[in-house]
Design a protein around this motif. Structure first.
Motif, PDB file in Angstrom:
ATOM      1  N   ILE A 735      29.741  79.891  45.389  1.00 52.91           N
ATOM      2  CA  ILE A 735      30.588  79.280  44.359  1.00 52.91           C
ATOM      3  C   ILE A 735      31.275  78.033  44.925  1.00 52.91           C
ATOM      4  O   ILE A 735      31.625  77.976  46.116  1.00 52.91           O
ATOM      5  N   ARG A 736      31.449  77.006  44.034  1.00 48.75           N
ATOM      6  CA  ARG A 736      32.187  75.812  44.470  1.00 48.75           C
ATOM      7  C   ARG A 736      33.641  76.205  44.723  1.00 48.75           C
ATOM      8  O   ARG A 736      34.250  76.926  43.933  1.00 48.75           O
ATOM      9  N   VAL A 737      34.185  75.712  45.801  1.00 48.66           N
ATOM     10  CA  VAL A 737      35.514  76.123  46.236  1.00 48.66           C
ATOM     11  C   VAL A 737      36.592  75.810  45.190  1.00 48.66           C
ATOM     12  O   VAL A 737      37.584  76.543  45.050  1.00 48.66           O
ATOM     13  N   GLN A 738      36.384  74.752  44.403  1.00 50.11           N
ATOM     14  CA  GLN A 738      37.391  74.349  43.404  1.00 50.11           C
ATOM     15  C   GLN A 738      37.574  75.384  42.303  1.00 50.11           C
ATOM     16  O   GLN A 738      38.625  75.462  41.674  1.00 50.11           O
ATOM     17  N   GLU A 739      36.521  76.214  42.087  1.00 53.83           N
ATOM     18  CA  GLU A 739      36.595  77.192  41.010  1.00 53.83           C
ATOM     19  C   GLU A 739      37.436  78.395  41.393  1.00 53.83           C
ATOM     20  O   GLU A 739      37.701  79.269  40.559  1.00 53.83           O
ATOM     21  N   LEU A 740      37.877  78.443  42.658  1.00 51.41           N
ATOM     22  CA  LEU A 740      38.673  79.576  43.123  1.00 51.41           C
ATOM     23  C   LEU A 740      40.154  79.214  43.356  1.00 51.41           C
ATOM     24  O   LEU A 740      40.925  80.072  43.824  1.00 51.41           O
ATOM     25  N   PHE A 741      40.528  77.949  43.068  1.00 52.57           N
ATOM     26  CA  PHE A 741      41.932  77.581  43.265  1.00 52.57           C
ATOM     27  C   PHE A 741      42.824  78.525  42.471  1.00 52.57           C
ATOM     28  O   PHE A 741      42.500  78.928  41.333  1.00 52.57           O
ATOM     29  N   LYS A 795      37.069  61.365  44.478  1.00 51.33           N
ATOM     30  CA  LYS A 795      37.362  61.459  43.050  1.00 51.33           C
ATOM     31  C   LYS A 795      37.681  62.897  42.623  1.00 51.33           C
ATOM     32  O   LYS A 795      38.044  63.124  41.465  1.00 51.33           O
ATOM     33  N   HIS A 796      37.474  63.848  43.538  1.00 51.01           N
ATOM     34  CA  HIS A 796      37.730  65.238  43.197  1.00 51.01           C
ATOM     35  C   HIS A 796      39.140  65.642  43.610  1.00 51.01           C
ATOM     36  O   HIS A 796      39.815  64.956  44.380  1.00 51.01           O
ATOM     37  N   TYR A 797      39.556  66.759  43.110  1.00 54.97           N
ATOM     38  CA  TYR A 797      40.925  67.265  43.275  1.00 54.97           C
ATOM     39  C   TYR A 797      40.962  68.171  44.499  1.00 54.97           C
ATOM     40  O   TYR A 797      40.279  69.194  44.555  1.00 54.97           O
ATOM     41  N   TRP A 798      41.802  67.788  45.503  1.00 48.44           N
ATOM     42  CA  TRP A 798      41.921  68.566  46.738  1.00 48.44           C
ATOM     43  C   TRP A 798      43.403  68.827  47.019  1.00 48.44           C
ATOM     44  O   TRP A 798      44.065  68.110  47.750  1.00 48.44           O
ATOM     45  N   PRO A 799      43.971  69.858  46.402  1.00 49.36           N
ATOM     46  CA  PRO A 799      45.415  70.121  46.550  1.00 49.36           C
ATOM     47  C   PRO A 799      45.768  70.598  47.958  1.00 49.36           C
ATOM     48  O   PRO A 799      44.943  71.185  48.646  1.00 49.36           O
ATOM     49  N   ASP A 800      47.031  70.322  48.344  1.00 49.76           N
ATOM     50  CA  ASP A 800      47.491  70.809  49.644  1.00 49.76           C
ATOM     51  C   ASP A 800      47.701  72.313  49.623  1.00 49.76           C
ATOM     52  O   ASP A 800      47.509  72.982  50.642  1.00 49.76           O
ATOM     53  N   ASN A 801      48.126  72.840  48.458  1.00 52.44           N
ATOM     54  CA  ASN A 801      48.360  74.285  48.345  1.00 52.44           C
ATOM     55  C   ASN A 801      47.452  74.849  47.254  1.00 52.44           C
ATOM     56  O   ASN A 801      47.806  74.872  46.076  1.00 52.44           O
ATOM     57  N   GLU A 804      48.506  77.447  44.499  1.00 45.54           N
ATOM     58  CA  GLU A 804      49.280  77.055  43.331  1.00 45.54           C
ATOM     59  C   GLU A 804      48.543  76.060  42.463  1.00 45.54           C
ATOM     60  O   GLU A 804      49.059  75.609  41.442  1.00 45.54           O
ATOM     61  N   ALA A 805      47.285  75.742  42.878  1.00 45.83           N
ATOM     62  CA  ALA A 805      46.525  74.746  42.127  1.00 45.83           C
ATOM     63  C   ALA A 805      45.739  75.412  40.992  1.00 45.83           C
ATOM     64  O   ALA A 805      45.527  76.624  40.974  1.00 45.83           O
ATOM     65  N   GLN A 806      45.339  74.595  40.056  1.00 45.82           N
ATOM     66  CA  GLN A 806      44.576  75.085  38.898  1.00 45.82           C
ATOM     67  C   GLN A 806      43.092  75.008  39.211  1.00 45.82           C
ATOM     68  O   GLN A 806      42.571  73.977  39.638  1.00 45.82           O
ATOM     69  N   ALA A 807      42.406  76.145  39.029  1.00 48.10           N
ATOM     70  CA  ALA A 807      40.952  76.172  39.254  1.00 48.10           C
ATOM     71  C   ALA A 807      40.247  75.310  38.234  1.00 48.10           C
ATOM     72  O   ALA A 807      40.680  75.202  37.081  1.00 48.10           O
ATOM     73  N   ALA A 811      35.550  67.784  38.128  1.00 42.99           N
ATOM     74  CA  ALA A 811      36.018  67.062  39.319  1.00 42.99           C
ATOM     75  C   ALA A 811      37.508  67.274  39.502  1.00 42.99           C
ATOM     76  O   ALA A 811      38.006  67.475  40.609  1.00 42.99           O
ATOM     77  N   LYS A 812      38.271  67.215  38.392  1.00 44.50           N
ATOM     78  CA  LYS A 812      39.707  67.451  38.430  1.00 44.50           C
ATOM     79  C   LYS A 812      40.076  68.319  37.248  1.00 44.50           C
ATOM     80  O   LYS A 812      39.398  68.300  36.218  1.00 44.50           O
ATOM     81  N   PRO A 813      41.166  69.082  37.382  1.00 43.88           N
ATOM     82  CA  PRO A 813      41.611  69.863  36.217  1.00 43.88           C
ATOM     83  C   PRO A 813      41.985  68.939  35.074  1.00 43.88           C
ATOM     84  O   PRO A 813      42.352  67.779  35.268  1.00 43.88           O
ATOM     85  N   ARG A 814      41.845  69.436  33.856  1.00 45.82           N
ATOM     86  CA  ARG A 814      42.226  68.634  32.691  1.00 45.82           C
ATOM     87  C   ARG A 814      43.719  68.288  32.776  1.00 45.82           C
ATOM     88  O   ARG A 814      44.540  69.102  33.172  1.00 45.82           O
ATOM     89  N   GLY A 815      44.033  67.058  32.398  1.00 43.98           N
ATOM     90  CA  GLY A 815      45.443  66.607  32.389  1.00 43.98           C
ATOM     91  C   GLY A 815      45.878  66.008  33.708  1.00 43.98           C
ATOM     92  O   GLY A 815      47.059  65.646  33.851  1.00 43.98           O
ATOM     93  N   THR A 816      44.975  65.946  34.702  1.00 45.64           N
ATOM     94  CA  THR A 816      45.356  65.336  35.986  1.00 45.64           C
ATOM     95  C   THR A 816      44.625  64.015  36.167  1.00 45.64           C
ATOM     96  O   THR A 816      43.619  63.744  35.533  1.00 45.64           O
TER      97      THR A 816
END
Length: 816
Positions: A735-741, A795-801, A804-807, A811-816
C-alpha cells in the motif's frame, strides 16, 4: 529256481521273507551292488502268500526296467516276456506266463487307477525309492490306500540311500532289513573345476587322462544330451582306435540304450557318456572308471508362470556317491570328480524330492480320480506343498477337469483315462470333438518323446516327418498315439494344424511376436525367444510347448505357429476387450484406445474418443497432477486457495491445505468428479475448478474465513487494498504510505492475532519500507523517509506528524 551265484543280498533274504510272511509291509535298505533289484523279486516267487499272484516291481526309468527284466530272465534261462516281463511307455513285454512285471512308476499309477484293488497282484516292490520321483511317491501313497481293500497285498520299499526309519514309520512301523553291499574299493581323485573353461573341455581332458593312466571302460556323467553330444565330438579322433564312444540318455531308442549298457567286445574299451539315467539300477560291465562332472539337469516348476523348465544344478552328495559306486560294481575302480574335495561339504545331502518342486497337476487329477480332493488324507512321505497344489487345482479347474469344490468332473474323468499330462489329455479329448484326435495324440507323443520327427523347434514339421518315419521306435510311437486316440473314441485325424491343438493344451503359452525377430511374449506374461534363423522366428503368433531359461528370457525348445483367426475362435470367451486410457504430457490430454487382450497379449488396438466416464475423469486429473496441476485458476481462486492454505498452516484442521503440492498429492482425486466429459487441459474451465473448490471449502467455512482473513484491507484513505496470503512471509499488504496517514495501530487479521506485513510504497508504487509495527515506524524512521520522499516527490503531501495527518489516495488531501 536255478542255482545262483552268491550276492551280498542273499544274507538279507531270509529275514526279508520272514517279515513279509508275518506282515504286509517291509523296508529293505541295500547299497549299490548288493543285488536287490534282480534277486529279491525272484526270491519272492516261492513265497506261500504269493499263491498265483504277480509281483510288480517299480523302476524310475525305462532303461532300468528293461535291464532288470532282462537280467532276471537270463537268470531263469528264459526270454523276457515269459516268467519275467516289463511294461514301459512305448514298449511292453508281458504275457499270460509273466509272474514278475517290471514297470515304470507312471505305468503303475495307471494300473492302480484302472484297478484300485490291483486284482491278481500279490506284491508291489518300489525299487530305488531314494530317487523320490513324483510318480514313485504317488504310487506308494495310493498303494497304501489300496491295502484297505486288499488285506493280502504286500508292499516292499527298497532303496540304497534313504532314511529307512522314516519310511518304516510311513508304513506303520514296518520292519527294516539291511543288507551289506558288495562294493569294490574306489579311489577318488579330485580335479579343480575351472569356471572359465567349458564343461565339455574339462570332461574331455579328464577322460583322456584317465584312459592313458587306467585300464577298463569309462562312464562319464554329464548334465544332458547337449553336453553329451559336444563331449563326443571333442573325443572323436583323440581316443585309441579300440575305443567305442556310446551316448546314454532318455531320448535314445531302446536299442541304442541297450548298446550303451552292454559290455564292450573282447579287446575293446568303451566310453559311455551318460546323464543321471546311469546312476542307479544299472551295472555296465567293464566300467571301472567314472568321470563325474558334478552336474545334473532337473525339472524345476515355476508356480508364478505355470511352467516346468530344466535347470542345471550341482549333484547332491548322495547322487555323487551313487555315481562313484558305478566304478566299483565288478572290480576296484577310479572316480574322477571335477571339483575340489572341500566343495563336498557344500553339496546338498540328498536330491530334493520331486513332489516338493514339481508341477502337481497330474498328481491332483490322479488323486481326484481316486476320490481324494485333499492330499493330506493320504500317507505321503512328504505332502504336496500347498502353493503348488493350489496352482495345480487352478489349472485343472480351467480345463474343466475339477469343479469348484475340487471334485472330478465328467471332463476330468475323461482326461484321467488318458495316460497323459492333463494339458495333453485335454488337447486329445477336445480334438475328438473335431474328429482329429489322432493328430492331437501324435503331437502328444512328439512332446513326450524328443527325437521323433527330428529335433527341430517346429512341431508341425516334426509331425509331418514323424508320419513318414519307419522303424521300431516310430512304429511303437504311432501305435501308442492310436491307442490314446481310441481311448477318446476317435481314431481319426490327419490334419497338420499343430498350433490349433497345442493352444488347447497350453492356452497360457500362446505367444505373440514382440520387438525384434524371434522375440515373443506369452499370454502368461513371460518373455521367450527363438534363434533369428529359425523358421518360426518370423511367425506373428506361436503356441509354445516347451521352453527353458528364466522367466525374463526363456528359450523356446518346441512350438507351432497359429493364426489369429484360430486364436479368436478358440478363446472367444477369454479374450478381454478393454478401453485403456493414457495421459499424453505433450498435449496435456487423454488418449483412449480399445484393446483386445488374451492374458498379457495385445491382440488388437484402435483409437477411441475419450469416454465421458468417471474413470476417464480420474485419469485426466491424475495426469494433470503429475505435471504440476497447471489448471486455469482465476485470480480470485488463487487468492482463496492461498487464504485457506495459510489458515491450515497456522491453525491446522479443519482448514484444508489447498497448496499446489497438497492438491496434486493424491492424483487430484478431488478434482476428478468435476472433469467428467473433459478430454484435456484445454477443456477444463474456471467453473469446473470453482465447483471443485466448493467441495474442498464449503460456504460455511468461507464465511468464517472471510471474518478471519478478509480479502481486502479498508485503508484510512477509503481504498480497499487486496491482501496477499500466498507469500512466504505471511499475509502481506502492499500500500502507498500516504493512504495510512492517521492510522495509530498496525493492521492485522485473524481477530488481531496476525499482524500484516506492510510493504509501504512510494507514489510511484516502489517499496520504501517493510514493517510489522506501523506506529513505531511513524515515531521512528518516518522523518528520514519523509525527507527523502519530499525531495523526490515535492508535489505530494509529506507531513511531519503522520499520526495527525489526513490519509489520501491523491497527491495531497482535498483542501490542502
Amino acid at each position: 529256481m536255478p542255482l545262483l551265484s552268491p550276492l551280498p543280498i542273499d544274507a538279507a533274504l531270509p529275514p526279508l521273507l520272514a517279515a513279509l510272511e508275518a506282515g504286509r509291509f517291509a523296508v529293505l535298505v541295500a547299497p549299490p551292488g548288493a543285488g536287490k533289484t534282480t534277486r529279491v523279486p525272484l526270491a519272492l516267487l516261492d513265497a506261500g502268500w504269493r499263491k498265483d499272484g504277480r509281483i510288480v516291481m517299480l523302476e524310475p526309468r525305462r532303461l532300468a526296467a528293461r535291464a532288470a527284466a532282462r537280467r532276471m530272465a537270463q537268470t531263469l534261462g528264459e526270454e523276457v516276456g515269459e516268467a519275467v516281463g516289463y511294461r514301459v511307455r512305448l514298449d511292453n513285454k508281458v504275457t499270460k506266463k509273466t509272474r514278475i512285471e517290471v514297470v515304470t512308476e507312471g505305468v503303475f499309477t495307471r494300473m492302480l487307477l484302472d484297478d484300485p484293488e490291483l486284482t491278481g497282484i500279490a506284491a508291489v516292490l518300489f525299487d530305488e525309492f531314494h530317487e523320490r520321483s513324483l510318480d514313485g511317491d504317488l504310487g506308494l501313497a495310493l498303494a497304501l490306500d489300496a491295502t484297505a481293500l486288499r488285506e493280502d497285498l504286500r508292499l516292499l520299499v527298497m532303496s540304497a540311500t534313504i532314511d529307512g526309519a522314516r519310511v518304516s514309520k510311513l508304513l506303520g512301523d514296518a520292519p527294516v532289513i539291511e543288507s551289506e553291499g558288495r562294493a569294490f574299493p574306489v579311489e577318488t581323485r579330485y580335479i579343480d573345476h575351472d569356471p572359465l573353461a567349458r564343461l565339455e573341455d574339462q570332461v574331455t581332458a579328464a577322460t583322456l587322462e584317465a584312459m592313458r593312466k587306467e585300464p577298463g571302460s569309462v562312464l562319464v556323467f554329464l548334465p544332458g544330451q547337449a553336453e553329451i553330444t559336444r563331449t563326443a565330438e571333442r573325443l572323436a579322433g583323440k581316443v585309441p582306435a579300440n575305443t567305442d564312444i556310446a551316448p546314454l540318455y532318455g531320448q535314445l531308442t531302446p536299442a541304442e540304450q541297450d548298446r550303451a549298457v552292454q559290455p564292450a567286445p573282447t579287446g575293446r574299451r568303451k566310453i559311455v557318456l551318460a546323464t543321471s539315467i546311469a546312476e542307479t539300477s544299472l551295472t555296465i560291465e567293464g566300467v571301472r572308471i567314472v568321470i563325474d562332472s558334478g552336474f545334473r539337469r532337473v525339472p524345476a516348476y515355476e508356480p508364478s508362470t505355470g511352467l516346468t523348465t530344466l535347470e542345471t544344478r550341482r549333484v547332491s552328495r548322495a547322487a555323487a556317491d551313487q555315481r562313484r559306486g558305478r566304478a566299483g560294481r565288478t572290480e576296484p575302480g577310479i572316480c574322477y570328480r571335477l571339483w575340489n574335495e572341500g566343495q563336498n561339504a557344500a553339496l546338498e545331502a540328498f536330491d530334493t524330492p520331486e513332489i516338493l518342486a514339481a508341477d502337481l497337476s497330474g498328481l491332483a487329477l490322479d488323486l481326484a480320480s481316486w476320490g481324494v480332493s485333499d492330499p493330506r488324507t493320504l500317507a505321503f512321505l512328504d505332502p504336496p506343498p500347498a502353493p503348488a497344489w493350489n496352482e495345480a487345482t487352478t489349472l485343472l479347474k480351467g480345463l474343466e477337469a475339477l469343479d469348484g469344490d475340487g471334485r472330478i468332473t465328467p471332463e476330468g474323468q475323461a482326461l484321467a483315462r488318458l495316460p497323459l499330462h492333463p494339458r495333453l489329455a485335454h488337447m486329445v479329448h477336445r480334438a475328438a470333438e473335431e474328429n482329429d484326435a489322432l493328430t492331437a495324440a501324435e503331437i502328444a507323443v512328439l512332446i513326450g518323446e524328443r527325437g521323433l520327427g527330428g529335433d527341430g523347434t517346429d512341431l508341425a514339421h516334426r509331425l509331418a516327418r514323424f508320419r513318414r518315419e519307419s522303424g521300431r521306435r516310430a512304429d511303437e510311437a504311432k501305435n501308442l498315439a492310436r491307442r490314446w486316440a481310441a481311448l477318446v473314441g476317435n481314431r481319426s485325424g490327419n490334419s497338420e494344424d499343430a498350433g490349433r491343438h497345442l493352444a488347447r493344451a497350453y492356452p497360457d503359452r500362446v505367444a505373440q511376436a514382440s520387438g525384434a525377430r524371434g522375440r515373443f511374449r506369452l499370454a502368461n506374461g513371460r518373455a521367450a525367444s527363438l534363434e533369428e534363423t529359425d523358421a518360426l522366428a518370423a511367425a506373428p503368433y506361436l503356441v509354445v510347448a516347451d521352453l527353458t531359461g528364466t522367466a525374463a528370457n526363456g528359450r523356446i525348445r518346441s512350438a507351432a505357429a497359429i493364426d489369429r483367426a484360430t486364436i479368436d475362435e478358440l478363446f472367444a470367451g477369454q479374450i478381454d476387450t478393454q478401453v485403456v486410457l493414457s495421459f499424453d504430457k505433450g498435449s496435456r490430454s487423454l488418449r483412449a484406445r480399445r484393446l483386445k487382450m488374451l492374458g498379457a497379449l495385445r491382440l488388437n488396438e484402435e483409437p477411441l474418443a475419450v469416454p465421458a466416464t468417471e474413470e476417464a475423469a480420474s485419469a485426466l486429473a491424475a495426469g494433470l497432477a503429475e505435471i504440476g496441476l497447471p489448471v486455469p485458476w482465476s485470480r480470485e481462486q488463487k487468492a482463496l486457495r492461498a487464504r485457506a492454505t495459510y489458515l491450515h498452516e497456522t491453525l491446522g484442521e479443519p482448514w484444508p491445505d489447498l497448496s499446489d503440492a497438497a492438491l496434486a498429492a493424491d492424483g487430484a482425486a478431488w478434482l476428478a468428479p468435476y472433469l467428467v466429459g473433459r478430454a484435456g487441459l484445454g477443456d477444463v474451465t474456471a467453473e469446473d475448478l470453482s465447483a471443485a473448490l466448493d467441495e474442498k471449502l464449503p460456504w460455511t467455512r468461507r464465511s468464517e474465513m472471510e471474518r478471519l482473513l478478509p480479502t481486502h484491507f479498508a485503508a484510512p484513505s477509503g481504498s480497499n487494498v487486496p491482501i496477499d496470503y500466498s507469500g512466504e512471509n505471511g499475509p502481506t499488504l502492499e500500500i502507498r504510505v500516504q493512504e495510512l496517514f492517521g492510522l495509530d495501530r498496525h493492521p492485522s487479521v485473524a481477530g488481531g492475532k496476525v499482524p500484516l506485513l506492510l510493504v509501504l510504497l512510494s507514489p510511484a508504487h516502489r517499496p520504501i519500507q517493510t514493517t510489522r509495527d506501523l506506529p513505531g515506524f511513524w515515531r521512528g524512521s518516518w522523518r528520514d523517509v519523509a525527507k527523502d520522499l519530499k525531495g523526490r516527490y515535492p508535489k505530494h503531501y509529506w507531513p511531519d506528524n503522520p499520526l495527525e495527518a489526513q490519509a489520501t489516495a491523491r497527491a495531497k488531501p482535498r483542501g490542502t
